[in-house]
Design a protein around this motif. Sequence first.
Motif, PDB file in Angstrom:
ATOM      1  N   GLU A 374       9.616  -6.433   0.126  1.00 40.02           N
ATOM      2  CA  GLU A 374       9.722  -5.070   0.658  1.00 40.02           C
ATOM      3  C   GLU A 374       8.363  -4.534   1.092  1.00 40.02           C
ATOM      4  OE1 GLU A 374      13.109  -5.830  -2.093  1.00 40.02           O
ATOM      5  OE2 GLU A 374      10.926  -6.038  -2.262  1.00 40.02           O
ATOM      6  N   THR A 375       7.320  -4.834   0.329  1.00 44.44           N
ATOM      7  CA  THR A 375       5.980  -4.390   0.706  1.00 44.44           C
ATOM      8  C   THR A 375       5.529  -5.061   1.997  1.00 44.44           C
ATOM      9  OG1 THR A 375       5.319  -3.878  -1.566  1.00 44.44           O
ATOM     10  CG2 THR A 375       3.551  -4.345  -0.003  1.00 44.44           C
ATOM     11  N   ILE A 376       5.813  -6.358   2.126  1.00 47.30           N
ATOM     12  CA  ILE A 376       5.478  -7.066   3.370  1.00 47.30           C
ATOM     13  C   ILE A 376       6.230  -6.444   4.544  1.00 47.30           C
ATOM     14  CG2 ILE A 376       5.630  -9.265   4.587  1.00 47.30           C
ATOM     15  CD1 ILE A 376       5.225 -10.629   1.842  1.00 47.30           C
ATOM     16  N   SER A 377       7.500  -6.116   4.340  1.00 47.48           N
ATOM     17  CA  SER A 377       8.275  -5.458   5.396  1.00 47.48           C
ATOM     18  C   SER A 377       7.683  -4.097   5.737  1.00 47.48           C
ATOM     19  CB  SER A 377       9.731  -5.301   4.963  1.00 47.48           C
ATOM     20  OG  SER A 377      10.374  -6.559   4.854  1.00 47.48           O
ATOM     21  N   GLY A 378       7.192  -3.376   4.726  1.00 47.22           N
ATOM     22  CA  GLY A 378       6.549  -2.091   4.978  1.00 47.22           C
ATOM     23  C   GLY A 378       5.291  -2.241   5.815  1.00 47.22           C
ATOM     24  N   ILE A 379       4.503  -3.278   5.533  1.00 42.47           N
ATOM     25  CA  ILE A 379       3.302  -3.554   6.332  1.00 42.47           C
ATOM     26  C   ILE A 379       3.696  -3.843   7.779  1.00 42.47           C
ATOM     27  CG2 ILE A 379       1.420  -5.211   6.666  1.00 42.47           C
ATOM     28  CD1 ILE A 379       1.360  -5.514   3.575  1.00 42.47           C
ATOM     29  N   ILE A 380       4.751  -4.646   7.959  1.00 46.07           N
ATOM     30  CA  ILE A 380       5.232  -4.963   9.305  1.00 46.07           C
ATOM     31  C   ILE A 380       5.693  -3.698  10.020  1.00 46.07           C
ATOM     32  CG2 ILE A 380       7.047  -6.160  10.602  1.00 46.07           C
ATOM     33  CD1 ILE A 380       6.971  -8.329   8.388  1.00 46.07           C
ATOM     34  N   ALA A 381       6.445  -2.849   9.308  1.00 46.49           N
ATOM     35  CA  ALA A 381       6.964  -1.620   9.920  1.00 46.49           C
ATOM     36  C   ALA A 381       5.825  -0.710  10.376  1.00 46.49           C
ATOM     37  CB  ALA A 381       7.868  -0.889   8.928  1.00 46.49           C
ATOM     38  N   ASP A 382       4.816  -0.558   9.538  1.00 45.75           N
ATOM     39  CA  ASP A 382       3.675   0.286   9.917  1.00 45.75           C
ATOM     40  C   ASP A 382       2.987  -0.236  11.169  1.00 45.75           C
ATOM     41  OD1 ASP A 382       4.027   2.073   7.852  1.00 45.75           O
ATOM     42  OD2 ASP A 382       2.531   1.154   6.533  1.00 45.75           O
ATOM     43  N   GLU A 383       2.734  -1.539  11.192  1.00 47.05           N
ATOM     44  CA  GLU A 383       2.025  -2.122  12.327  1.00 47.05           C
ATOM     45  C   GLU A 383       2.875  -2.073  13.597  1.00 47.05           C
ATOM     46  OE1 GLU A 383      -1.249  -3.343  14.144  1.00 47.05           O
ATOM     47  OE2 GLU A 383      -1.118  -2.856  12.020  1.00 47.05           O
TER      48      GLU A 383
END
Length: 448
Positions: A374-383
């Motif tokens: 989920e944190t990796i997905s959050g990083i992707i979403a932000d970028e």
Amino acid sequence: MIDTQEILQTMHMIREEHFDIRTITLGINLLDCSDRDPEVCGRRVYDKICRVAGKLVSTGEDISREFGIPIVNKRISVTPVSLICQGDPRPIARWLDKAARETGVNFLGGYSALMQKGATAADERLLASIPEVMAETERLCSSVNVGSTRAGLNMNAVREMGVIIKETAARTADTDGLGCAKLVVFCNAVEDNPFMAGAFCGVGEPECAVNVGVSGPGVVKQALEQVKGQPFDIVAETIKRTAFKITRVGQLVAREASQRLGIPFGIVDLSLAPTPARGDSVAHILEEMGLERAGAPGTTAALALLNDAVKKGGVMASNHVGGLSGAFIPVSEDIGMIEAAASGALTLEKLEAMTCVCSVGLDMIAIPGDTSAETISGIIADEAAIGMVNQKTTAVRVIPAVGKQAGDRVEFGGLLGFAPVMPVNPTGCADFIARGGRIPAPLHSLRN
């Protein structure tokens, strides 16, 4: 015409300043290879690639030898596999990797899916296969486009990619997560990018095309050493003039390769692509402008100036500039970025700010192995949101280092380099990622 002075300057750049042509990438359209039987499709893919690209490596080596210009990589990009696959994509992946070995190229890109607005059954099958394929193939690269300014963000795909990156890291844990170094998540992916891991041959591209990626951070840094203490107007002008010279050489190589291969010239990508070698660092260019370390206050402004000046100089040198074009900031591939991250001057949050003005995004960043999907997905979403709102290409290529924590080190070797494992904000975002659906396109996407 290229005059004698330009030739002498180019020789100096090669001998003293780490200048090179980073890649000749041959784009190949595979839409005519599709078949219901994945093995038949894969065989057609293999035959076409070997037929079209059989002389790519030898041609690049001949040009390098005759002109005295280093050409570091020879690569192939193909039509996104999800567009030609009517069944299990894994046999096609194996044929692609075999074709890469047969032609002798360093990497082959295009094990890709375009999911900015939604997913087809073929897209979903390809996504599910990525961890296995990245673990079992040697030279094949994968990319997934999860958003665009016109379509918004496909948060279902963003959620899936967090899981896929974790699984890919686990399957390649014995090589510090090398599979993740061959996997990139895009917003606003471009169709003519010659750089890996995100290269693919877009549906708007010709049957075949020769695309060239130039480099030369060392050339820019040494040019700036001659204008120490001068105003930024002088800095920008110096970078523009240097980018012009670099791109002129790229155009020469691209046209020569096009003529010898009998394949149309596509574009020159004038990105400053670093390597782990000292003297070939984008971070050191920023430090030459007056920063103590990359990541210090002022870094984003310095990078914005660099990126803009590179583009302005490059477009004067070639009629066909494309790809990503600007400055890359991959942590593991840039010795200055590595040192800045290891010292704590460069953080993940500062890198995210820098991606607002650079060519791509969060690139080749090692993160702790226990970072959640989920944190990796959050990083992707932000970028991806940065790319969507700012109408630019952004990307995420992060490597969860299984069994390692912040401060440890991962090793990939070659141009992929090495990197310190960087800390990640531990605050949770699981409920946000679980929502799924689509984040709508920004209002300024309505430009018709």
